[in-house]
Design an enzyme around this catalytic site. Structure first.
Site, PDB file in Angstrom:
ATOM      1  N   ASP A   1       0.768  -1.370  -0.032  1.00 18.80           N
ATOM      2  CA  ASP A   1      -0.096  -0.104   0.105  1.00 18.80           C
ATOM      3  C   ASP A   1       0.880   1.026  -0.102  1.00 18.80           C
ATOM      4  OD1 ASP A   1       0.970  -0.195   2.390  1.00 18.80           O
ATOM      5  OD2 ASP A   1      -1.340   0.025   3.446  1.00 18.80           O
ATOM      6  N   SER A   2       2.277   1.138   0.023  1.00 20.77           N
ATOM      7  CA  SER A   2       2.842   2.018  -0.403  1.00 20.77           C
ATOM      8  C   SER A   2       2.828   2.959  -1.561  1.00 20.77           C
ATOM      9  CB  SER A   2       4.608   1.665  -0.252  1.00 20.77           C
ATOM     10  OG  SER A   2       4.935   0.556  -0.936  1.00 20.77           O
TER      11      SER A   2
ATOM     12  N   ASP B   1      -1.164  -6.206  -0.142  1.00 25.25           N
ATOM     13  CA  ASP B   1      -1.435  -5.559   1.139  1.00 25.25           C
ATOM     14  C   ASP B   1      -2.968  -5.439   1.269  1.00 25.25           C
ATOM     15  OD1 ASP B   1       1.010  -5.299   2.825  1.00 25.25           O
ATOM     16  OD2 ASP B   1       1.223  -3.145   1.773  1.00 25.25           O
TER      17      ASP B   1
ATOM     18  N   LYS C   1      -1.107  -9.515   3.084  1.00 27.70           N
ATOM     19  CA  LYS C   1      -0.072  -9.129   4.141  1.00 27.70           C
ATOM     20  C   LYS C   1      -0.873  -7.888   4.839  1.00 27.70           C
ATOM     21  CE  LYS C   1       3.580  -5.790   3.508  1.00 27.70           C
ATOM     22  NZ  LYS C   1       2.978  -4.765   4.494  1.00 27.70           N
TER      23      LYS C   1
ATOM     24  N   GLU D   1      -0.816  -5.661   8.644  1.00 26.84           N
ATOM     25  CA  GLU D   1       0.031  -5.194   9.806  1.00 26.84           C
ATOM     26  C   GLU D   1      -0.562  -5.346  11.170  1.00 26.84           C
ATOM     27  OE1 GLU D   1       0.348  -0.878   9.175  1.00 26.84           O
ATOM     28  OE2 GLU D   1       1.402  -1.180   6.989  1.00 26.84           O
TER      29      GLU D   1
ATOM     30  N   GLU E   1       9.821  -3.838   9.881  1.00 27.04           N
ATOM     31  CA  GLU E   1      10.218  -2.677   9.385  1.00 27.04           C
ATOM     32  C   GLU E   1      10.813  -1.692  10.495  1.00 27.04           C
ATOM     33  OE1 GLU E   1       7.415  -1.033   6.784  1.00 27.04           O
ATOM     34  OE2 GLU E   1       8.257   1.034   6.493  1.00 27.04           O
TER      35      GLU E   1
END
Ligand code: KIV
Length: 283
Positions: free
Chosen positions: A42-43, A81, A110, A112, A179
Site C-alpha cells: 500500500d506504499s 497488502d 499482508k 500489519e 520494518e
C-alpha cells in the site's frame, strides 16, 4: 514460482529477495531480474498515487494495481497488502481477502499488527489464504506512532515485538516483514522464530530484504536512510526527456528511418484521384 511452504522452508538456506511493484512494467522487470516475491504494497499511495501516507489507499486501488502486476509477472509469487481498515474483524477480512485473491490472482495477503490481528490471521489461514505479518514501523499506524519513527527501542516495546512475532509465527504466517527497527532486535527475532523475517530498515541479520521499487532504482526524489539506490533511473528519465525535447525543438526528431513512407506510385495515384474529384475538375 515459489510457493508459501517453499518460502518458509528457505529460512536458513539462502536470503530471500522481495521487491514492491505497482504496475506491469515494474512487475515485468522484477520477474526478469529473478525477484523471489513481489509485494504490491500500500506504499503505492505514496510512490504512485501522490499521497503522503498509506491511509487513503482503498481496496479497489490495491486490486487495480495488483491486477496489473499479475499480468506483468505471471510466474512470481505476488503478495497484496490489505490497506487501512480493511481487516478490522474476521468477516470483513474474509470478504476483502476473497476479493484480493479472486480479482487480482494474488498468492497471499499482508497485514500489519501482532496479537490484535491473530483472530484474522487464523481465519484467513483456515480458509487457505497465505498470510504475511508486518511488525515494527507499521505505516498504517502513522497517526498513533506520531510519525514514521524507528520502533522497538525500549525494553517494553522490544519485548512486545518479540511476543507478537512469536505469536504470528506460531499461528502459521508465511513470513514476517520487520520494518524500521534496530538491527539487534531484528536479529533476536530472526533467531527466535522459525518463520522467515523480511527486513526493510531492519539491518542485515534477517532472512530476506524488501525494498520499495522506487527507492531501489533511484526513482524517488528522496531515498530513506535504510535504502540504497542500485540505479539512477530518475536522472536517466529526466535526461532522456530533455534529449527528446531538444530533438523536437531542433527538428532532428523524427529521423527518416523513424518515419513511415508511401511509394511514389501510390502517392501519385492518390493525387490524380484527388485532383480529379475536386469541384470544377472535368471528370
Ligand atoms: O507497503 C509496502 O510497500 C510495504 C513494504 C514497505 C514492506 O509494506
Amino acid at each position: 514460482m515459489l510457493t508459501a511452504p517453499e518460502i518458509r522452508a528457505l529460512k536458513g538456506q539462502r536470503p530471500l529477495v522481495w521487491m514492491t511493484a505497482y504496475d506491469v512494467i515494474q512487475a515485468q522487470v522484477s520477474e526478469e531480474a529473478g525477484i523471489d516475491v513481489i509485494l504490491v504494497g500500500d506504499s503505492l499511495g505514496m510512490t504512485t498515487m501522490g499521497y503522503d501516507s498509506t491511509i487513503p489507499v482503498t481496496l479497489s486501488d490495491m486490486i487495480h494495481h495488483a491486477t496489473m502486476v499479475r499480468r506483468g509477472a505471471p510466474h512470481t509469487m505476488m503478495i497484496v497488502d490489505f490497506p487501512f481498515l480493511t481487516y478490522p474483524d474476521v468477516p470483513t477480512a474474509l470478504t476483502n481477502a476473497r476479493r484480493i485473491m479472486q480479482e487480482s490472482l494474488a498468492n497471499g495477503v499482508k497485514l500489519e499488527g501482532g496479537h490484535d490481528v491473530i483472530p484474522v490471521v487464523d481465519a484467513l489461514i483456515k480458509e487457505k489464504v497465505p498470510v504475511i505479518g508486518h511488525l515494527g514501523l507499521t505505516p498504517q499506524s502513522v497517526h498513533v506512532m506520531g510519525g514514521y519513527k524507528v520502533q522497538a527501542k525500549t525494553s517494553e516495546s522490544i519485548a512486545r515485538l518479540i511476543r507478537d512475532a512469536e505469536e504470528l509465527s506460531a499461528h502459521g504466517v508465511t513470513a514476517i516483514v520487520l520494518e524500521g527497527i534496530p538491527d539487534r532486535v531484528a536479529r533476536f527475532v530472526t533467531d527466535h522464530i522459525d518463520t522467515p523475517t523480511i527486513g526493510i530498515g531492519a539491518g542485515p541479520h534477517v532472512d530476506g530484504q524488501v525494498l520499495v521499487f522506487h527507492d531501489c532504482l533511484g526513482l524517488s526524489p528522496h531515498v530513506p536512510k535504510f535504502a540504497r539506490p542500485f540505479a539512477d533511473i530518475r536522472n536517466i528519465m529526466i535526461q532522456g526527456l530533455q534529449d527528446y525535447r531538444q530533438a523536437v525543438m531542433d527538428h532532428s526528431f523524427p529521423h527518416n528511418s523513424e518515419t513511415y513512407h508511401i511509394t511514389d506510385n501510390a502517392w501519385n495515384h492518390f493525387l490524380q484521384e484527388y485532383q480529379s474529384s475536386e469541384p470544377g475538375s472535368s471528370q
